[in-house]
Design a protein around this motif. Structure first.
Motif, short mmCIF file in Angstrom:
data_model
loop_
_atom_site.label_atom_id
_atom_site.label_comp_id
_atom_site.label_asym_id
_atom_site.label_seq_id
_atom_site.Cartn_x
_atom_site.Cartn_y
_atom_site.Cartn_z
N ILE A 16 -5.79 7.23 7.65
CA ILE A 16 -6.09 8.53 7.02
C ILE A 16 -7.47 9.01 7.46
CG2 ILE A 16 -6.65 9.63 4.81
CD1 ILE A 16 -3.69 9.37 5.27
N TRP A 17 -8.44 8.13 7.46
CA TRP A 17 -9.81 8.52 7.81
C TRP A 17 -9.93 8.85 9.29
CZ3 TRP A 17 -12.74 9.93 4.04
CH2 TRP A 17 -12.56 9.37 2.76
N ILE A 18 -9.18 8.15 10.14
CA ILE A 18 -9.22 8.43 11.58
C ILE A 18 -8.67 9.82 11.87
CG2 ILE A 18 -8.28 7.78 13.83
CD1 ILE A 18 -8.32 4.85 12.84
N VAL A 19 -7.49 10.12 11.32
CA VAL A 19 -6.87 11.43 11.57
C VAL A 19 -7.70 12.54 10.94
CG1 VAL A 19 -4.81 12.84 11.19
CG2 VAL A 19 -4.57 10.42 11.77
N LEU A 20 -8.26 12.27 9.77
CA LEU A 20 -9.10 13.27 9.12
C LEU A 20 -10.38 13.50 9.93
CD1 LEU A 20 -8.87 14.99 6.58
CD2 LEU A 20 -10.14 13.25 5.33
N LEU A 21 -10.92 12.43 10.53
CA LEU A 21 -12.11 12.54 11.39
C LEU A 21 -11.82 13.46 12.57
CD1 LEU A 21 -14.90 11.59 12.60
CD2 LEU A 21 -13.60 9.77 13.73
N VAL A 22 -10.70 13.23 13.24
CA VAL A 22 -10.34 14.07 14.39
C VAL A 22 -10.16 15.52 13.94
CG1 VAL A 22 -8.56 14.52 16.13
CG2 VAL A 22 -9.24 12.17 15.63
N THR A 23 -9.45 15.73 12.85
CA THR A 23 -9.16 17.08 12.36
C THR A 23 -10.44 17.84 12.04
OG1 THR A 23 -7.08 16.26 11.40
CG2 THR A 23 -7.89 18.41 10.64
N LEU A 24 -11.32 17.24 11.25
CA LEU A 24 -12.54 17.92 10.83
C LEU A 24 -13.53 18.08 11.99
CD1 LEU A 24 -13.12 16.30 7.31
CD2 LEU A 24 -12.13 18.54 7.85
N SER A 25 -13.58 17.10 12.88
CA SER A 25 -14.48 17.20 14.04
C SER A 25 -14.05 18.32 14.96
CB SER A 25 -14.51 15.88 14.80
OG SER A 25 -15.02 14.83 14.00
N TYR A 26 -12.76 18.41 15.22
CA TYR A 26 -12.25 19.50 16.06
C TYR A 26 -12.43 20.84 15.36
CZ TYR A 26 -10.19 16.47 19.62
OH TYR A 26 -10.02 15.58 20.66
N GLY A 27 -12.28 20.82 14.04
CA GLY A 27 -12.53 22.04 13.27
C GLY A 27 -13.98 22.49 13.39
N LEU A 28 -14.90 21.54 13.41
CA LEU A 28 -16.33 21.85 13.55
C LEU A 28 -16.62 22.43 14.94
CD1 LEU A 28 -19.12 21.71 12.21
CD2 LEU A 28 -19.38 19.40 13.16
N ILE A 29 -15.99 21.87 15.97
CA ILE A 29 -16.15 22.41 17.32
C ILE A 29 -15.61 23.84 17.37
CG2 ILE A 29 -15.39 22.19 19.73
CD1 ILE A 29 -15.30 19.12 19.24
N GLY A 30 -14.45 24.05 16.76
CA GLY A 30 -13.87 25.38 16.71
C GLY A 30 -14.73 26.35 15.92
N PHE A 31 -15.35 25.87 14.85
CA PHE A 31 -16.24 26.71 14.05
C PHE A 31 -17.42 27.19 14.88
CE2 PHE A 31 -19.96 27.27 11.36
CZ PHE A 31 -19.49 28.14 10.37
N ALA A 32 -18.00 26.27 15.67
CA ALA A 32 -19.13 26.64 16.53
C ALA A 32 -18.70 27.70 17.55
CB ALA A 32 -19.66 25.40 17.25
N ASP A 33 -17.49 27.54 18.08
CA ASP A 33 -16.96 28.51 19.04
C ASP A 33 -16.76 29.88 18.38
OD1 ASP A 33 -15.85 28.99 21.74
OD2 ASP A 33 -14.00 29.35 20.65
N ASP A 34 -16.15 29.89 17.21
CA ASP A 34 -15.92 31.14 16.49
C ASP A 34 -17.23 31.81 16.09
OD1 ASP A 34 -13.15 31.01 16.58
OD2 ASP A 34 -13.00 29.89 14.71
N LEU A 84 -7.83 24.48 16.76
CA LEU A 84 -8.26 23.22 17.37
C LEU A 84 -8.06 22.05 16.41
CD1 LEU A 84 -11.57 24.17 19.28
CD2 LEU A 84 -9.27 23.88 20.21
N ALA A 85 -8.35 22.28 15.13
CA ALA A 85 -8.23 21.23 14.13
C ALA A 85 -6.77 20.82 13.91
CB ALA A 85 -8.85 21.69 12.81
N MET A 86 -5.90 21.81 13.76
CA MET A 86 -4.49 21.51 13.51
C MET A 86 -3.83 20.85 14.71
SD MET A 86 -3.60 25.07 11.49
CE MET A 86 -2.05 24.69 10.69
N GLY A 87 -4.17 21.30 15.91
CA GLY A 87 -3.63 20.66 17.10
C GLY A 87 -4.14 19.24 17.25
N GLY A 88 -5.42 19.04 16.97
CA GLY A 88 -5.97 17.70 17.02
C GLY A 88 -5.32 16.76 16.03
N ALA A 89 -5.00 17.28 14.84
CA ALA A 89 -4.33 16.47 13.82
C ALA A 89 -2.97 16.00 14.30
CB ALA A 89 -4.19 17.29 12.53
N LEU A 90 -2.20 16.92 14.91
CA LEU A 90 -0.89 16.55 15.43
C LEU A 90 -1.01 15.50 16.53
CD1 LEU A 90 0.86 20.05 15.68
CD2 LEU A 90 1.22 18.29 13.94
N GLY A 91 -1.99 15.68 17.42
CA GLY A 91 -2.19 14.72 18.49
C GLY A 91 -2.55 13.34 17.97
N ALA A 92 -3.45 13.28 17.01
CA ALA A 92 -3.88 12.00 16.44
C ALA A 92 -2.72 11.30 15.73
CB ALA A 92 -5.04 12.22 15.48
#
Length: 361
Positions: free
Chosen positions: A99-117, A272-280
């Motif tokens: 749970i923590w691994i997938v959540l880490l990927v999701t939120l980290s990718y979300g943060l990258i996407g936030f910076a982009d937006d 980015l976050a949702m795609g990363g979640a599916l990948g993880a």
């Protein structure tokens, strides 16, 4: 959290035994994420509109119909991540490392996407975060996640890729597995991002894929079902069914505001976050190839961009009127709702094909 707090008290109150069951907690996660989206959505959208002013910059070289969307706020993925995270923390077993691994990927990718937006909105252009920097961040997060997944996965699964339609077939990749897993996470993240070009277009296929992987995670994590279906058992992976339920609920709640005509865009924060979640999730459950089937729409969109760029550089000609693929059909005269709904149908068909891999061995 509710599982960790209430299930130990089941001896005193029998009804608390319900928290033992993944199906009950998955349903609870769906409803919780949905309700959080409904109640928090208007406030989040008002805040985004106030902070962004003129909203997301619209590409002038895109379909003319998109110019009418000028002023629509972006970063709606914040709402998705809020609902997804709170629901996940509430309904999952917090001692489960997956749970923590997938959540880490999701939120980290979300943060990258936030910076982009944020850069797109603040600089008033469509470029955002430099591509190389964005990719480096995604790869770094995926490497860390893959290392933990490999350590947690039982042998002989830790460095192997399962092949659908064949029972007990494992491709032992050694350290090459890390390259493959990173490619899956980063690729899935960017594929969803490319698909997110029309109102609601990416949201429903993500929900469909999350629903499929909720079932896959449940089956993979259950020794009896895994043995019956002749798929590889991954102890502890079943808990990700609850996470997938939360993703479905968050996506459904966001769709309420993102349905045509959208009053908020998901932005890279969400895609980015949702795609990363599916990948993880596909890496944890050893169903990476199945993700390419279930998420075939995302693959088609990505391939259309690759083909378009390659063709133009090599021959000076374009294969499509515009890439990604959904813009090609817009340029051909399809109305936006027509493109969106037909792509949803394709996504549903591909999900059924992906589900068939669980039984066809």
């Amino acid at each position: 959290m509710l599982y960790n707090l209430l299930f130990p008290l089941a001896d005193q109150a029998g009804i608390l035994n319900l928290f033992k069951y993944l199906t009950f907690r998955t349903g609870g996660a769906v409803l919780t994420a949905l309700l959080i989206s409904f109640f928090a959505g208007p406030s989040v959208i008002r805040w985004l509109r106030r902070k962004q002013g003129r909203g997301q910059p619209i590409r002038t070289d895109g379909p003319e119909s998109h110019l009418t969307k000028k002023g629509t706020p972006t970063m709606g993925g914040i709402l998705v991540l809020l609902a997804l995270t709170l629901s996940t923390l509430l309904w999952t077993d917090l001692t489960n490392p997956y749970i923590w691994i997938v959540l880490l990927v999701t939120l980290s990718y979300g943060l990258i996407g936030f910076a982009d937006d944020y850069l797109k909105v603040s600089k008033r252009n469509t470029k955002g975060l430099p591509g190389k920097l964005k990719m480096a961040g995604q790869i770094a997060v995926a490497i860390v996640a893959t290392i933990f997944i490999m350590r947690l996965s039982p042998e002989p699964l830790s460095r192997a890729m399962a092949v659908p339609f064949f029972k007990n077939v494992l491709l032992q990749l050694g350290w090459g597995y890390m390259v493959m897993a990173v490619f899956v996470m980063v690729g899935a993240s960017n594929a969803v991002n490319l698909t997110d070009g029309l109102d609601g277009l990416a949201t429903v296929p993500v929900m469909i894929a999350a629903g499929v992987f909720s079932l896959i995670a449940y089956m993979v994590g259950h020794a009896v079902f895994a043995n019956y279906l002749q798929i590889h058992h991954v102890p502890g992976a079943g808990e990700l069914a609850v996470f997938c339920g939360a993703l479905v609920g968050a996506g459904l709640g966001f769709l309420w505001f993102n349905a045509p005509p959208a009053i908020v865009f998901m932005g890279d924060t969400g895609s980015l976050a949702m795609g990363g979640a599916l990948g993880a999730m596909s890496v944890v459950t050893k169903h990476e190839i199945v993700l390419a089937i279930v998420g075939g729409l995302f693959v088609l969109e990505t391939v259309s961009v690759i083909v378009q760029v390659a063709s133009y550089k090599l021959t000076g000609k374009r294969v499509f009127r515009m890439a990604p693929l959904h813009h090609h059909f817009e340029k051909k005269g399809w109305a936006e709702p027509t493109v969106v709904i037909r792509f949803w149908i394709i996504s549903g068909i591909l999900a059924l094909v992906g589900l068939s891999t669980l039984k066809l061995r």
